[in-house]
Design an enzyme around this catalytic site. Structure first.
Site, mmCIF file in Angstrom:
data_model
loop_
_atom_site.group_PDB
_atom_site.id
_atom_site.type_symbol
_atom_site.label_atom_id
_atom_site.label_comp_id
_atom_site.label_asym_id
_atom_site.label_seq_id
_atom_site.Cartn_x
_atom_site.Cartn_y
_atom_site.Cartn_z
ATOM 1 N N SER A 188 0.871 -1.187 0.000
ATOM 2 C CA SER A 188 0.000 0.000 0.000
ATOM 3 C C SER A 188 0.901 1.227 0.000
ATOM 4 O O SER A 188 2.075 1.140 0.404
ATOM 5 C CB SER A 188 -0.858 0.012 1.270
ATOM 6 O OG SER A 188 -1.546 1.237 1.399
ATOM 7 N N TYR A 240 -2.143 -0.340 10.714
ATOM 8 C CA TYR A 240 -2.273 -0.743 9.304
ATOM 9 C C TYR A 240 -0.971 -0.439 8.556
ATOM 10 O O TYR A 240 -0.437 -1.290 7.834
ATOM 11 C CB TYR A 240 -3.455 -0.001 8.666
ATOM 12 C CG TYR A 240 -3.675 -0.340 7.200
ATOM 13 C CD1 TYR A 240 -4.192 -1.571 6.827
ATOM 14 C CD2 TYR A 240 -3.347 0.580 6.198
ATOM 15 C CE1 TYR A 240 -4.398 -1.886 5.491
ATOM 16 C CE2 TYR A 240 -3.541 0.270 4.861
ATOM 17 C CZ TYR A 240 -4.071 -0.958 4.507
ATOM 18 O OH TYR A 240 -4.253 -1.269 3.188
HETATM 19 P P1 NDP Z 1 -11.691 -5.588 -0.059
HETATM 20 O O1 NDP Z 1 -12.221 -5.410 1.324
HETATM 21 O O2 NDP Z 1 -12.617 -5.379 -1.197
HETATM 22 O O3 NDP Z 1 -11.028 -7.027 -0.214
HETATM 23 C C1 NDP Z 1 -10.327 -7.632 0.830
HETATM 24 C C2 NDP Z 1 -10.249 -9.118 0.549
HETATM 25 O O4 NDP Z 1 -9.503 -9.732 1.594
HETATM 26 C C3 NDP Z 1 -11.611 -9.793 0.513
HETATM 27 O O5 NDP Z 1 -11.675 -10.651 -0.586
HETATM 28 C C4 NDP Z 1 -11.656 -10.594 1.806
HETATM 29 O O6 NDP Z 1 -12.373 -11.804 1.605
HETATM 30 C C5 NDP Z 1 -10.186 -10.900 1.986
HETATM 31 N N1 NDP Z 1 -9.874 -11.299 3.352
HETATM 32 C C6 NDP Z 1 -9.985 -10.589 4.497
HETATM 33 N N2 NDP Z 1 -9.647 -11.354 5.552
HETATM 34 C C7 NDP Z 1 -9.306 -12.572 5.046
HETATM 35 C C8 NDP Z 1 -8.872 -13.799 5.619
HETATM 36 N N3 NDP Z 1 -8.704 -13.945 6.949
HETATM 37 N N4 NDP Z 1 -8.620 -14.844 4.807
HETATM 38 C C9 NDP Z 1 -8.786 -14.734 3.471
HETATM 39 N N5 NDP Z 1 -9.207 -13.605 2.864
HETATM 40 C C10 NDP Z 1 -9.451 -12.541 3.653
HETATM 41 O O7 NDP Z 1 -10.433 -4.605 -0.135
HETATM 42 P P2 NDP Z 1 -9.301 -4.378 -1.257
HETATM 43 O O8 NDP Z 1 -9.594 -5.101 -2.497
HETATM 44 O O9 NDP Z 1 -9.077 -2.919 -1.305
HETATM 45 O O10 NDP Z 1 -8.044 -5.028 -0.513
HETATM 46 C C11 NDP Z 1 -7.119 -5.878 -1.155
HETATM 47 C C12 NDP Z 1 -5.704 -5.503 -0.717
HETATM 48 O O11 NDP Z 1 -5.386 -4.214 -1.223
HETATM 49 C C13 NDP Z 1 -5.506 -5.453 0.795
HETATM 50 O O12 NDP Z 1 -4.271 -6.048 1.130
HETATM 51 C C14 NDP Z 1 -5.443 -3.948 1.067
HETATM 52 O O13 NDP Z 1 -4.722 -3.654 2.231
HETATM 53 C C15 NDP Z 1 -4.773 -3.457 -0.199
HETATM 54 N N6 NDP Z 1 -4.915 -2.021 -0.463
HETATM 55 C C16 NDP Z 1 -6.136 -1.491 -0.768
HETATM 56 C C17 NDP Z 1 -6.248 -0.127 -0.989
HETATM 57 C C18 NDP Z 1 -7.568 0.519 -1.288
HETATM 58 O O14 NDP Z 1 -7.618 1.774 -1.323
HETATM 59 N N7 NDP Z 1 -8.640 -0.215 -1.508
HETATM 60 C C19 NDP Z 1 -5.071 0.766 -0.949
HETATM 61 C C20 NDP Z 1 -3.851 0.079 -0.656
HETATM 62 C C21 NDP Z 1 -3.778 -1.256 -0.428
HETATM 63 P P3 NDP Z 1 -13.328 -12.524 2.686
HETATM 64 O O15 NDP Z 1 -13.854 -11.464 3.592
HETATM 65 O O16 NDP Z 1 -14.367 -13.177 1.827
HETATM 66 O O17 NDP Z 1 -12.423 -13.514 3.366
#
Ligand code: NDP
Length: 243
Positions: free
Chosen positions: A141, A154
């Site tokens: 990030s 975070y």
């Molecule tokens: P979302 O909340 O849309 O997606 C997060 C994903 O992580 C979901 O598919 C969720 O699936 C999964 N997840 C959470 N906990 C678990 C777990 N214990 N086991 C398996 N899967 C898990 O957010 P983003 O798409 O934005 O996030 C994706 C990545 O991008 C993250 O690492 C985030 O930190 C990073 N990021 C995002 C930014 C943004 O602005 N959106 C900016 C910078 C980085 P489920 O709940 O079904 O398990």
């Protein structure tokens, strides 16, 4: 399927960046193994990819459970005979001020964003070492470069992901290691923020300047599509107007 088609495992593929990445890479002819806890959502993603002629498999995955991650990787390996890429994407961001002492949420961020990435590395490393090739793509990030109030824990997890990505890269002659660091991206990530003010502020900002998850998927696709001797180590992708 083309010769350049790869077997690609993606954690957190039930929404946001992980889902967009699965759809994008499948369109490019790769086989995607999509994992997350919300099984109904990854099954829909896999079904829709296959309905469009792509190749996908949905397997339940909780990245905080090292044995579950190992089983996820082994099942993919059993079905397809190799693992070319792991996209360590799953992440959570329940922001809060330190004074609120949301210790369970601090631990959750460490468990998912940091231990989850390490569990993924541990799950694929023996397989990739035996293959003498592989590619680990970690999603960091811009919070891995700068710290903001309410985001201390975070940011700490994302700084750590940056550090471990570099350490993994330096130790391995066979692995490619890529850190993709998104800026504000329109996904469900901020839904988990408990404070209405912090959540509202971030969601307002994301709605106004956030880039689509597909932009991050494109960057991941770029790194993966390079020739085997070309290792793209870091990509930062953020909205043009983000400071
Ligand atoms: P979302 O909340 O849309 O997606 C997060 C994903 O992580 C979901 O598919 C969720 O699936 C999964 N997840 C959470 N906990 C678990 C777990 N214990 N086991 C398996 N899967 C898990 O957010 P983003 O798409 O934005 O996030 C994706 C990545 O991008 C993250 O690492 C985030 O930190 C990073 N990021 C995002 C930014 C943004 O602005 N959106 C900016 C910078 C980085 P489920 O709940 O079904 O398990």
């Amino acid at each position: 399927m083309s010769n350049t088609s790869k077997i690609i495992l993606i954690s957190g593929a039930s929404s946001g960046i992980g889902e967009a990445t699965a759809r994008h890479l499948a369109k490019q002819g790769h086989t995607v193994v999509v994992g997350a806890r919300r099984v109904e959502r990854i099954e829909i993603v896999a079904r829709e990819i296959m309905a469009e002629g792509g190749s996908a498999l949905a397997i339940r995955l909780d990245v905080t459970d090292r044995w579950n991650f190992a089983t996820f990787a082994q099942e993919a390996h059993r079905q397809f005979g190799r693992i070319d890429v792991l996209v360590n994407n799953a992440g959570v961001m329940p922001l809060s001020a330190f004074a609120d002492l949301q210790i369970d949420e601090w631990n959750l961020m460490i468990d998912v964003n940091l231990r989850g990435v390490l569990n993924g590395v541990a799950a694929v490393l023996p397989i990739m070492t035996a293959q003498q090739r592989g590619h680990v793509v970690n999603i960091g990030s811009v919070a891995g470069y700068n710290v903001n109030p309410t985001a201390g824990v975070y940011c700490a997890t994302k700084f750590a992901v940056r550090a471990l990505s570099e350490g993994l890269r330096m130790e391995s002659k066979d692995l490619r290691v890529t850190l993709v660091s998104p800026g504000l991206t329109r996904t469900e990530l901020s839904d988990a923020i408990r404070s209405p003010e912090t959540r509202g502020m971030l969601q307002g900002l994301t709605d106004s300047i956030g880039i689509p998850a597909g932009a991050i998927a494109e960057a991941i696709g770029f790194a993966i599509s390079q020739p085997a001797d070309v290792d793209v180590n870091e990509l930062i992708v953020r909205p043009t107007v983000q400071g």
